[in-house]
Design a protein around this motif. Structure first.
Motif, PDB file in Angstrom:
ATOM      1  N   PHE A  59      21.765  -3.799 -23.305  1.00 14.91           N
ATOM      2  CA  PHE A  59      20.956  -3.877 -24.527  1.00 14.91           C
ATOM      3  C   PHE A  59      20.840  -2.473 -25.092  1.00 14.91           C
ATOM      4  CE2 PHE A  59      19.541  -7.887 -22.698  1.00 14.91           C
ATOM      5  CZ  PHE A  59      19.446  -8.685 -23.826  1.00 14.91           C
ATOM      6  N   CYS A  60      21.030  -2.330 -26.390  1.00 18.49           N
ATOM      7  CA  CYS A  60      20.916  -1.005 -26.987  1.00 18.49           C
ATOM      8  C   CYS A  60      20.412  -1.142 -28.408  1.00 18.49           C
ATOM      9  CB  CYS A  60      22.263  -0.281 -26.975  1.00 18.49           C
ATOM     10  SG  CYS A  60      22.059   1.426 -27.501  1.00 18.49           S
ATOM     11  N   LYS A  61      19.449  -0.288 -28.764  1.00 14.09           N
ATOM     12  CA  LYS A  61      18.918  -0.353 -30.127  1.00 14.09           C
ATOM     13  C   LYS A  61      19.682   0.564 -31.067  1.00 14.09           C
ATOM     14  CE  LYS A  61      15.458   3.159 -29.302  1.00 14.09           C
ATOM     15  NZ  LYS A  61      14.114   3.633 -29.236  1.00 14.09           N
ATOM     16  N   LYS A  62      20.624   1.331 -30.522  1.00 17.11           N
ATOM     17  CA  LYS A  62      21.330   2.301 -31.354  1.00 17.11           C
ATOM     18  C   LYS A  62      22.688   1.790 -31.803  1.00 17.11           C
ATOM     19  CE  LYS A  62      19.527   6.529 -30.891  1.00 17.11           C
ATOM     20  NZ  LYS A  62      19.669   7.921 -30.452  1.00 17.11           N
ATOM     21  N   ASN A  63      23.294   2.574 -32.671  1.00 16.43           N
ATOM     22  CA  ASN A  63      24.521   2.109 -33.300  1.00 16.43           C
ATOM     23  C   ASN A  63      25.591   3.192 -33.394  1.00 16.43           C
ATOM     24  OD1 ASN A  63      25.176  -0.523 -34.163  1.00 16.43           O
ATOM     25  ND2 ASN A  63      23.203  -0.567 -35.245  1.00 16.43           N
ATOM     26  N   CYS A  64      25.726   3.969 -32.339  1.00 17.43           N
ATOM     27  CA  CYS A  64      26.731   5.036 -32.325  1.00 17.43           C
ATOM     28  C   CYS A  64      28.085   4.442 -32.732  1.00 17.43           C
ATOM     29  CB  CYS A  64      26.804   5.646 -30.927  1.00 17.43           C
ATOM     30  SG  CYS A  64      25.176   6.140 -30.318  1.00 17.43           S
ATOM     31  N   TYR A  65      28.790   5.111 -33.633  1.00 15.51           N
ATOM     32  CA  TYR A  65      29.989   4.513 -34.233  1.00 15.51           C
ATOM     33  C   TYR A  65      31.159   4.356 -33.253  1.00 15.51           C
ATOM     34  CZ  TYR A  65      27.861   5.273 -38.863  1.00 15.51           C
ATOM     35  OH  TYR A  65      27.049   5.257 -39.960  1.00 15.51           O
ATOM     36  N   TYR A  66      31.052   5.015 -32.084  1.00 19.14           N
ATOM     37  CA  TYR A  66      32.183   4.993 -31.135  1.00 19.14           C
ATOM     38  C   TYR A  66      32.030   3.962 -30.023  1.00 19.14           C
ATOM     39  CZ  TYR A  66      28.553   8.230 -29.610  1.00 19.14           C
ATOM     40  OH  TYR A  66      27.349   8.808 -29.351  1.00 19.14           O
ATOM     41  N   CYS A  67      30.822   3.414 -29.852  1.00 17.60           N
ATOM     42  CA  CYS A  67      30.497   2.742 -28.596  1.00 17.60           C
ATOM     43  C   CYS A  67      30.580   1.224 -28.688  1.00 17.60           C
ATOM     44  CB  CYS A  67      29.093   3.164 -28.183  1.00 17.60           C
ATOM     45  SG  CYS A  67      28.546   2.359 -26.674  1.00 17.60           S
ATOM     46  N   GLY A  68      31.233   0.627 -27.710  1.00 22.45           N
ATOM     47  CA  GLY A  68      31.456  -0.820 -27.681  1.00 22.45           C
ATOM     48  C   GLY A  68      30.189  -1.648 -27.509  1.00 22.45           C
ATOM     49  N   ILE A  69      29.116  -1.058 -26.942  1.00 25.58           N
ATOM     50  CA  ILE A  69      27.903  -1.874 -26.750  1.00 25.58           C
ATOM     51  C   ILE A  69      26.824  -1.552 -27.787  1.00 25.58           C
ATOM     52  CG2 ILE A  69      28.377  -2.285 -24.304  1.00 25.58           C
ATOM     53  CD1 ILE A  69      26.115  -0.283 -23.621  1.00 25.58           C
ATOM     54  N   ARG A  70      27.223  -0.901 -28.873  1.00 26.59           N
ATOM     55  CA  ARG A  70      26.281  -0.609 -29.968  1.00 26.59           C
ATOM     56  C   ARG A  70      25.585  -1.897 -30.423  1.00 26.59           C
ATOM     57  NH1 ARG A  70      28.699  -1.032 -35.063  1.00 26.59           N
ATOM     58  NH2 ARG A  70      27.714   0.908 -35.748  1.00 26.59           N
ATOM     59  N   HIS A 173      27.588   9.087 -36.103  1.00 27.69           N
ATOM     60  CA  HIS A 173      26.364   8.298 -35.919  1.00 27.69           C
ATOM     61  C   HIS A 173      25.779   7.913 -37.276  1.00 27.69           C
ATOM     62  CE1 HIS A 173      26.616  10.846 -32.266  1.00 27.69           C
ATOM     63  NE2 HIS A 173      26.239   9.756 -31.670  1.00 27.69           N
ATOM     64  N   PRO A 174      25.022   6.809 -37.319  1.00 27.47           N
ATOM     65  CA  PRO A 174      24.307   6.462 -38.546  1.00 27.47           C
ATOM     66  C   PRO A 174      23.260   7.529 -38.868  1.00 27.47           C
ATOM     67  CG  PRO A 174      24.219   4.657 -36.942  1.00 27.47           C
ATOM     68  CD  PRO A 174      24.802   5.830 -36.238  1.00 27.47           C
ATOM     69  N   ALA A 175      22.764   7.494 -40.109  1.00 24.72           N
ATOM     70  CA  ALA A 175      21.869   8.558 -40.587  1.00 24.72           C
ATOM     71  C   ALA A 175      20.576   8.668 -39.780  1.00 24.72           C
ATOM     72  CB  ALA A 175      21.552   8.318 -42.056  1.00 24.72           C
ATOM     73  N   ASP A 176      20.119   7.581 -39.181  1.00 29.67           N
ATOM     74  CA  ASP A 176      18.845   7.666 -38.443  1.00 29.67           C
ATOM     75  C   ASP A 176      19.017   8.150 -36.998  1.00 29.67           C
ATOM     76  OD1 ASP A 176      20.147   5.436 -37.545  1.00 29.67           O
ATOM     77  OD2 ASP A 176      18.357   4.164 -37.483  1.00 29.67           O
ATOM     78  N   HIS A 177      20.231   8.546 -36.611  1.00 24.99           N
ATOM     79  CA  HIS A 177      20.432   9.137 -35.276  1.00 24.99           C
ATOM     80  C   HIS A 177      20.429  10.661 -35.462  1.00 24.99           C
ATOM     81  CE1 HIS A 177      21.570   5.096 -34.445  1.00 24.99           C
ATOM     82  NE2 HIS A 177      22.325   5.312 -33.391  1.00 24.99           N
ATOM     83  N   SER A 178      19.541  11.351 -34.763  1.00 27.55           N
ATOM     84  CA  SER A 178      19.361  12.768 -35.071  1.00 27.55           C
ATOM     85  C   SER A 178      19.850  13.701 -33.966  1.00 27.55           C
ATOM     86  CB  SER A 178      17.871  13.013 -35.357  1.00 27.55           C
ATOM     87  OG  SER A 178      17.520  14.333 -35.085  1.00 27.55           O
ATOM     88  N   TYR A 179      20.717  14.615 -34.351  1.00 27.59           N
ATOM     89  CA  TYR A 179      21.195  15.653 -33.423  1.00 27.59           C
ATOM     90  C   TYR A 179      20.012  16.453 -32.877  1.00 27.59           C
ATOM     91  CZ  TYR A 179      23.629  19.891 -31.858  1.00 27.59           C
ATOM     92  OH  TYR A 179      24.086  20.943 -31.115  1.00 27.59           O
ATOM     93  N   ASP A 180      19.105  16.820 -33.790  1.00 29.93           N
ATOM     94  CA  ASP A 180      17.984  17.662 -33.356  1.00 29.93           C
ATOM     95  C   ASP A 180      17.091  16.953 -32.352  1.00 29.93           C
ATOM     96  OD1 ASP A 180      18.495  20.052 -34.719  1.00 29.93           O
ATOM     97  OD2 ASP A 180      17.956  19.071 -36.587  1.00 29.93           O
ATOM     98  N   GLU A 181      16.884  15.666 -32.567  1.00 30.97           N
ATOM     99  CA  GLU A 181      16.048  14.932 -31.604  1.00 30.97           C
ATOM    100  C   GLU A 181      16.726  14.853 -30.242  1.00 30.97           C
ATOM    101  OE1 GLU A 181      14.774  11.143 -33.270  1.00 30.97           O
ATOM    102  OE2 GLU A 181      13.936  12.229 -34.987  1.00 30.97           O
TER     103      GLU A 181
END
Ligand code: SAH
Ligand code: SF4
Length: 360
Positions: A59-70, A173-181
């Protein structure tokens, strides 16, 4: 102009040196590997530490553009490993003297989940008499959650930055994924006293050799204890798949990953470096070759079989087909012996870098 030999005789490398080392070929590359092998022998020796890997949930709430289980991949059948099965796997790992285990999963941060993880950690510590060293790789969480998990028994945390280039991060990554965080999470984990691991993917769309050189400098600058990096491998149900024609060949991605391991060993002599599943996926001797030139950690997969095919981060992920548990370690020991390494059974295998930092 500096030769590869000149560079390797220096005590530290700048960005241009690293680009040159990452571009080495033929005899130069062999020389680079030989130097990394020597450094490894001298600082961490031939022992390989095991981490029994449980892929706890996809289960994952994120949507990294590379990952199969996004989250956005609706063709994945979602699971969370039954709590009893996790405990059983921990007991198995302890009895078979793995020394350590890793719990990895997609990212969830709701209370029911974070509390389940705390409970699992306490149970694992209890049933194994505090013998297992536990690493978590459960994504970005609040400081409070990281603290609770540490109090429940976790000692180490893996959170890959994926790339140290902010601009590239935002393309992956989508816009709501933050490098700084993400970076802040790594710093919080360090502050809380975890042994902290990070890492990057190698050979992603839009990524250059110069980016990889920066990644190596990033690990050094952050004074990281453990590193897990491996080739990027495409997955057909992800947004990045459309760029597959622009990627380096799989051979090149594998070779670049080996170079990254070897150069990192020269730069950070006493850190733990994983020989990753993605490396083994691209080359039948991927793990052994990584161990030869610098890695000293392997994460054999102990996820119960019925779940494995659903933790499909990228195409061809190898451990879906792994051998039955009972002969897994005999085979691994034999193949590690071919590169002069051996399994350090029953040891936590803490990062020497971390322990010597603490003593200072
Ligand atoms: N959700 C957590 C941990 C699980 S994902 C997190 O993201 O931190 C673990 C790692 O798998 C990621 O850090 C990423 O580096 C790697 N990964 C994901 N997709 C991949 C791909 N297509 N190729 C290679 N590695 C991938
Ligand atoms: Fe989720 Fe981790 Fe995959 Fe990103 S890399 S989609 S956070 S499992």
């Amino acid at each position: 102009m500096k030769t590869i030999r000149n560079i390797l005789n220096q005590s530290s490398f700048d960005h241009d040196d690293l680009v040159a080392l990452l571009s080495a070929e033929g005899d130069d590359l062999q020389y680079l590997f030989d130097r990394a092998i020597e450094t490894k022998q001298k600082y961490v020796g031939n022992a390989v530490y095991l981490r029994a890997l449980i892929e706890l949930s996809n289960f994952c709430k994120k949507n990294c553009y590379y990952c199969g289980i996004r989250a956005g991949n609706s063709s994945v059948s979602r699971y969370t490993v039954d709590e009893d099965a996790v405990i059983e796997a921990a007991v198995y790992a302890d009895q078979h003297r793995y020394g350590s285990m890793v719990l990895q999963a997609g990212e969830r941060s709701d209370k029911a989940y974070t509390e389940m993880v705390s409970k699992l950690l306490k149970q694992i510590m209890q049933v194994t008499n505090n013998r297992l060293g536990i690493t978590l790789s459960l994504g970005e969480q609040s400081e409070e959650t990281y603290r609770q998990w540490k109090e429940a028994g976790a000692k180490r945390y893996l959170l890959r930055i994926e790339t140290s280039n902010r601009e590239l991060y935002s393309k992956l990554h989508p816009a709501d994924h933050s490098y700084d965080e993400r970076l802040e999470c790594i710093k919080t984990l360090q502050k809380l006293g975890y042994q902290v691991g990070t890492g990057v993917m190698i050979g992603m769309p839009f990524q250059s050799v110069s980016d990889l050189a920066d990644d190596l400098l990033f690990f050094k600058q952050l004074n990281i204890d453990m590193i897990g990096m491996g080739p990027y491998i495409e997955h057909e149900n992800t947004p990045l798949y459309i760029h597959k024609e622009t990627l380096w060949s799989k051979e090149k991605r594998f070779e670049m990953s080996l170079k990254m391991v070897a150069i990192l060993r020269l730069m950070m002599k006493d850190v733990n470096i994983a020989a990753t599943t993605a490396m083994q996926t691209l080359h039948p001797q991927g793990r052994e070759l990584a161990v030869k030139v610098g890695s000293n950690v392997i994460m054999p997969n102990l996820t119960p079989y019925q779940y494995r095919e659903n933790y499909h981060l990228y195409q061809g992920k190898i451990t879906v087909k792994d051998q039955p548990f009972d002969d897994q370690l005999d085979k691994l020991e034999a193949s590690l012996n071919t590169v002069g390494a051996h399994i350090a059974f029953g040891q936590h295998g803490d990062s020497k870098h971390f322990t010597s930092k603490k003593e200072k």
